[in-house]
Design a protein around this motif. Structure first.
Motif, PDB file in Angstrom:
ATOM      1  N   ALA A  90       0.826  -1.202   0.000  1.00  0.00           N
ATOM      2  CA  ALA A  90       0.000   0.000   0.000  1.00  0.00           C
ATOM      3  C   ALA A  90       0.863   1.255   0.000  1.00  0.00           C
ATOM      4  N   ARG A  91       1.933   1.243   0.766  1.00  0.00           N
ATOM      5  CA  ARG A  91       2.810   2.413   0.845  1.00  0.00           C
ATOM      6  C   ARG A  91       3.507   2.659  -0.491  1.00  0.00           C
ATOM      7  N   ILE A  92       3.967   1.583  -1.131  1.00  0.00           N
ATOM      8  CA  ILE A  92       4.652   1.740  -2.418  1.00  0.00           C
ATOM      9  C   ILE A  92       3.674   2.220  -3.484  1.00  0.00           C
ATOM     10  N   ARG A  93       2.475   1.647  -3.507  1.00  0.00           N
ATOM     11  CA  ARG A  93       1.457   2.079  -4.478  1.00  0.00           C
ATOM     12  C   ARG A  93       1.127   3.563  -4.293  1.00  0.00           C
ATOM     13  N   ALA A  94       1.208   4.030  -3.048  1.00  0.00           N
ATOM     14  CA  ALA A  94       0.898   5.423  -2.756  1.00  0.00           C
ATOM     15  C   ALA A  94       2.075   6.362  -3.032  1.00  0.00           C
ATOM     16  N   GLY A  95       3.229   5.801  -3.413  1.00  0.00           N
ATOM     17  CA  GLY A  95       4.390   6.633  -3.730  1.00  0.00           C
ATOM     18  C   GLY A  95       5.253   6.980  -2.540  1.00  0.00           C
TER      19      GLY A  95
ATOM     20  N   ARG B  19       8.317   7.130  -0.712  1.00  0.00           N
ATOM     21  CA  ARG B  19       9.713   6.963  -1.122  1.00  0.00           C
ATOM     22  C   ARG B  19      10.525   6.174  -0.098  1.00  0.00           C
ATOM     23  N   GLN B  20      10.222   6.336   1.175  1.00  0.00           N
ATOM     24  CA  GLN B  20      10.959   5.590   2.190  1.00  0.00           C
ATOM     25  C   GLN B  20      10.652   4.103   2.092  1.00  0.00           C
ATOM     26  N   ALA B  21       9.394   3.766   1.812  1.00  0.00           N
ATOM     27  CA  ALA B  21       9.033   2.363   1.642  1.00  0.00           C
ATOM     28  C   ALA B  21       9.763   1.776   0.439  1.00  0.00           C
ATOM     29  N   PHE B  22       9.876   2.562  -0.625  1.00  0.00           N
ATOM     30  CA  PHE B  22      10.575   2.063  -1.808  1.00  0.00           C
ATOM     31  C   PHE B  22      12.071   1.940  -1.543  1.00  0.00           C
TER      32      PHE B  22
ATOM     33  N   HIS C 269       5.920   2.149 -12.400  1.00  0.00           N
ATOM     34  CA  HIS C 269       4.718   1.330 -12.579  1.00  0.00           C
ATOM     35  C   HIS C 269       4.165   0.840 -11.236  1.00  0.00           C
ATOM     36  N   ARG C 270       4.471   1.552 -10.177  1.00  0.00           N
ATOM     37  CA  ARG C 270       4.089   1.094  -8.831  1.00  0.00           C
ATOM     38  C   ARG C 270       2.579   0.970  -8.662  1.00  0.00           C
ATOM     39  N   GLU C 271       1.806   1.764  -9.406  1.00  0.00           N
ATOM     40  CA  GLU C 271       0.349   1.697  -9.258  1.00  0.00           C
ATOM     41  C   GLU C 271      -0.219   0.393  -9.810  1.00  0.00           C
ATOM     42  N   ARG C 272       0.571  -0.325 -10.626  1.00  0.00           N
ATOM     43  CA  ARG C 272       0.122  -1.607 -11.158  1.00  0.00           C
ATOM     44  C   ARG C 272       0.332  -2.751 -10.175  1.00  0.00           C
TER      45      ARG C 272
END
Length: 210
Positions: free
Chosen positions: A3-8, A10-13, A52-55
């Protein structure tokens, strides 16, 4: 995390990169056989994952299959590009020879020899078989995770892996027979020099862990 990555986030990524950068690099190295290419493809993999994180599916387990799936596709494209460049260079005059004064460690040389042997063995496999072998045998994904990474049914992963192992087994036997025939007419090699390329394909390369 998903959920955090899909939301953008940056720390999670960044956390995702810290956890999976080295496994992705090692996977690409096995598929491409080139250290510098592996670095480039690893970077491209995470750039693609971010864009493409939203995918990314909101529900699921480990994110390794998602990343390794992207890396597998990128590796295939990198290999295609390399073949085109080699075909182009084959029609050009060779560059002047330049002495190599670099000091290579014994371990690095052994890894280069093993990597070359692995790719010589894997060249006898179809691309899909090489990919599933790298995912399941070296990267440690189970059938379901490999299926997720490749976007194919679990049964397809099982059949490809079975074919890959059977082909490598036959190749190893053929190399053994060829070596035994050759050794009848050549001086005996020192211990450890007669290992088949297909046997190397069953061994892990020295991986980067830092």
């Amino acid at each position: 995390m998903r959920a955090r990555i899909r939301a953008g986030d940056r720390q999670a990524f960044a956390d995702l990169y810290e956890e999976h950068a080295r496994p992705v690099y090692n996977h690409v190295l096995r598929l491409t056989g080139n250290w510098s290419t592996a670095e480039e493809v690893m970077s491209e993999t995470f750039l693609t994952a971010w864009s493409h994180r939203e995918r990314l599916e909101p529900e699921g387990g480990s994110l390794a299959p998602w990343l390794l799936g992207i890396a597998t596709h990128k590796s295939y494209n990198a290999n295609r590009g390399l073949r085109r460049r080699l075909a182009f260079l084959a029609h050009r005059p060779p560059p002047p020879a330049v002495p190599d004064f670099a000091e290579e460690t014994a371990g690095r040389l052994d890894d280069s020899r093993r990597l070359a042997a692995v790719h010589a063995a894997l060249s006898g496999l179809r691309r899909q078989e090489r990919e599933v072998l790298a995912l399941c045998v070296w990267s440690g994904l189970d059938y379901a995770q490999a299926a997720e990474a490749l976007g194919v049914p679990v049964g397809t992963v099982r059949s490809r892996l079975s074919r890959a192992r059977a082909r490598l087994s036959r190749l190893s036997e053929e190399q053994q027979e060829h070596r035994e025939h050759r050794e009848r007419w050549e001086p005996r090699k020192t211990r450890g020099e007669g290992r088949s390329e297909a046997a190397f394909a069953a061994l892990p390369l020295r991986e980067e862990n830092s």
